[in-house]
Design a protein around this motif. Sequence first.
Motif, short mmCIF file in Angstrom:
data_model
loop_
_atom_site.label_atom_id
_atom_site.label_comp_id
_atom_site.label_asym_id
_atom_site.label_seq_id
_atom_site.Cartn_x
_atom_site.Cartn_y
_atom_site.Cartn_z
N ASP A 1 0.85 -1.36 -0.08
CA ASP A 1 0.11 0.04 0.00
C ASP A 1 0.88 1.20 0.08
N PRO A 2 1.12 2.12 -1.34
CA PRO A 2 1.86 3.03 -1.29
C PRO A 2 1.62 4.29 -0.33
N THR A 3 0.20 4.25 0.00
CA THR A 3 -0.24 5.36 0.92
C THR A 3 0.46 5.12 2.40
N GLN A 4 0.95 4.06 2.70
CA GLN A 4 1.36 3.85 4.13
C GLN A 4 2.98 4.20 4.16
N SER A 5 3.27 4.47 5.18
CA SER A 5 4.67 5.07 5.23
C SER A 5 5.69 3.68 5.55
N ASN A 6 5.07 2.72 5.93
CA ASN A 6 5.75 1.47 6.21
C ASN A 6 5.37 0.36 5.18
N ASP A 7 5.13 0.90 3.91
CA ASP A 7 4.84 0.36 2.76
C ASP A 7 5.72 -0.85 2.44
N THR A 8 5.17 -2.24 2.35
CA THR A 8 6.10 -3.35 1.83
C THR A 8 5.44 -4.10 0.80
N THR A 9 6.23 -4.73 0.17
CA THR A 9 5.56 -5.55 -1.09
C THR A 9 6.23 -7.13 -0.49
N GLY A 10 5.32 -8.11 -1.24
CA GLY A 10 5.86 -9.63 -1.01
C GLY A 10 6.74 -9.80 -1.83
N PRO A 11 7.75 -10.73 -1.53
CA PRO A 11 9.01 -11.22 -2.34
C PRO A 11 8.76 -11.72 -3.56
N LEU A 12 7.43 -12.29 -3.85
CA LEU A 12 7.00 -12.65 -5.30
C LEU A 12 6.08 -12.04 -5.87
N VAL A 13 5.80 -10.77 -5.59
CA VAL A 13 4.94 -9.94 -6.29
C VAL A 13 4.97 -9.95 -7.61
N GLY A 14 4.14 -10.47 -8.50
CA GLY A 14 4.04 -10.35 -10.03
C GLY A 14 4.65 -11.74 -10.52
N ASP A 15 4.79 -12.64 -9.86
CA ASP A 15 5.28 -13.89 -10.13
C ASP A 15 4.47 -14.80 -10.85
N ASN A 16 4.36 -14.83 -11.99
CA ASN A 16 3.32 -15.54 -12.83
C ASN A 16 2.94 -16.91 -12.35
N GLU A 17 4.02 -17.79 -12.33
CA GLU A 17 3.65 -19.16 -11.80
C GLU A 17 3.05 -19.19 -10.42
N LEU A 18 3.03 -18.47 -9.58
CA LEU A 18 2.60 -18.32 -8.35
C LEU A 18 1.02 -17.83 -8.54
N ILE A 19 0.77 -16.81 -9.24
CA ILE A 19 -0.14 -16.22 -9.61
C ILE A 19 -1.30 -17.55 -10.35
N GLN A 20 -0.57 -18.13 -11.10
CA GLN A 20 -1.47 -19.29 -11.70
C GLN A 20 -1.87 -20.39 -10.63
N LEU A 21 -0.73 -20.69 -9.59
CA LEU A 21 -1.27 -21.58 -8.59
C LEU A 21 -2.03 -21.29 -7.91
N GLN A 22 -2.10 -20.15 -7.38
CA GLN A 22 -3.30 -19.44 -6.54
C GLN A 22 -4.75 -19.42 -7.28
N SER A 23 -4.61 -19.13 -8.46
CA SER A 23 -5.90 -19.10 -9.16
C SER A 23 -6.32 -20.61 -9.65
N SER A 24 -5.47 -21.30 -10.04
CA SER A 24 -6.24 -22.77 -10.34
C SER A 24 -6.37 -23.41 -9.13
N LEU A 25 -5.72 -23.38 -7.97
CA LEU A 25 -6.06 -24.13 -6.56
C LEU A 25 -7.38 -23.62 -5.98
N SER A 26 -7.52 -22.45 -6.18
CA SER A 26 -8.70 -21.83 -5.62
C SER A 26 -9.79 -22.26 -6.32
N SER A 27 -9.96 -22.19 -7.58
CA SER A 27 -10.83 -22.79 -8.37
C SER A 27 -11.22 -24.23 -8.38
#
Length: 495
Positions: free
Chosen positions: A308-334
């Motif tokens: 969240d860029p609006t927060q002073s302590n903003d942090t992002t996940g180490p795998l943000v934007g990782d296509n393989e992990l996004i695909q796993l999340q989507s496929s498994l959820s479905s």
Amino acid sequence: MMAVLTTDGISSTLGQYSGITASDIITLLKSSAAYQNETDAQNKISTIQTQENAWNAISTQLTLFSTKVKALQSNDTYLTKTATTTDSSIATISGTTTAQQDTYDLKVDQLATASSINGTQASNSSKTKLGLTGSLTLTSPDTDSNGNSLIFDIKLDSSDTLNTVAAKINALTADSTDDDGKTTQGSHVRASVIDNHLVLTSTTLGAKKIGVGGDADVINGLGLGTGATTTSGQNSKFELDGMTIERDSNTITDVVDGTTFNLNKVSDSHVTLSLTNDTSKIVSAVQDMVNSYNTLMSTISSDLDVGDPTQSNDTTGPLVGDNELIQLQSSLSSLVTNPTVAGSTMNANSVGISFVDKNGTLGLDTDKLKAAITNDPTAVKNFFYSAKTTASGLVTISSSGYSQGVLDLVNKYLSGVTGALTANKSIIQIKTDGYQSQIKDLNSQIKDFENTLEMQKQQYIDTFTRLDQAMMEGESELSYFTSSSSALNSSSNKS
């Protein structure tokens, strides 16, 4: 991680005249492009290692999740019957998912026993060579699937003892199954040596006998001829709900579908046996799978967090934007809520599995699952897992169901896909190999940058050392000139 520079190779006397110290050289090096490039490369390695560690954590969570899913493929999970007996010393009961809830009255009149042949004493020692040559033929107490006798021939030579003969007989006792799942029936005769007597015992029970034939010298030499004691086996006899039944076993599996009665001893007393539905194992297994799924998906969400860029302590996940992990999340959820299970009319919601909030938290309605099991336990089992096996049940030909679909997806990430001719690496292994390759390339670049910095350092050392040398010589000459000038002035004044 920042590039590290030391004062190694820089003389402590440097700068005595020029004032340029080792610290000044380090400062000059830090402003160079090589130093900045080395620092950037080391920072990239740190980022890559963080990503690799994140995928390792995903791998661990996936492995734990797959273990919980595999529990849904175990027959033990679906033995959903609670068995009770009023006297377990007389008889017990057990049931599979196909067994009906019921109560039975049982009285044991006779237990099944095995047939046997006790040979006469054959020698003074079980290790003494018998000196017999020829064949011993055993006819199994059981027949093949077509009702034909099964005959086994054991060859003896003069070096055989009672012990080696028993070993040869026992090598033929058990059934065997080849790699194609084909079963070859054994003799079902076990041999032992007791007090130098060869004893043959049927490994199956019932009113049947062991046949002995072959060469007369061999039969008599082994003590299996005249004088041998033959004990005939007998069938079990019991009364079940007033009906008299006879079987060639004390484990009765073919009287009531899905139900096994175990006869333990003869008694004049009747025993009451009951089977009631017990949903605890399957409910526990599904709940464990749901809990493991939520832990896994929480880890994945954290790794993909865009911050969240609006927060002073903003942090992002180490795998943000990782296509393989996004695909796993989507496929498994479905897959966990909308599986395709061939041959089943049930779905995830039918057994109480559904999302319970907008964050995708998976939940289990245990009342709905228990109701489904009570209504049709076999359908519930086949929804979660169904397998086609060989006739022996030892080799799985194909499998399907909710759990198999989930495992097929998970295995792409953990184990890869094995085909008839090739085996592909898993997605996580490919990711790991990629990270290691990048780190290797960056370390090679860092080595080049370090060499460049070392060369620059030596150039600075050489330059400032020569400057110190020149200033020292100049100071020496100035001192000589001053000293000479003072001496000359002093001499002139005396004149």
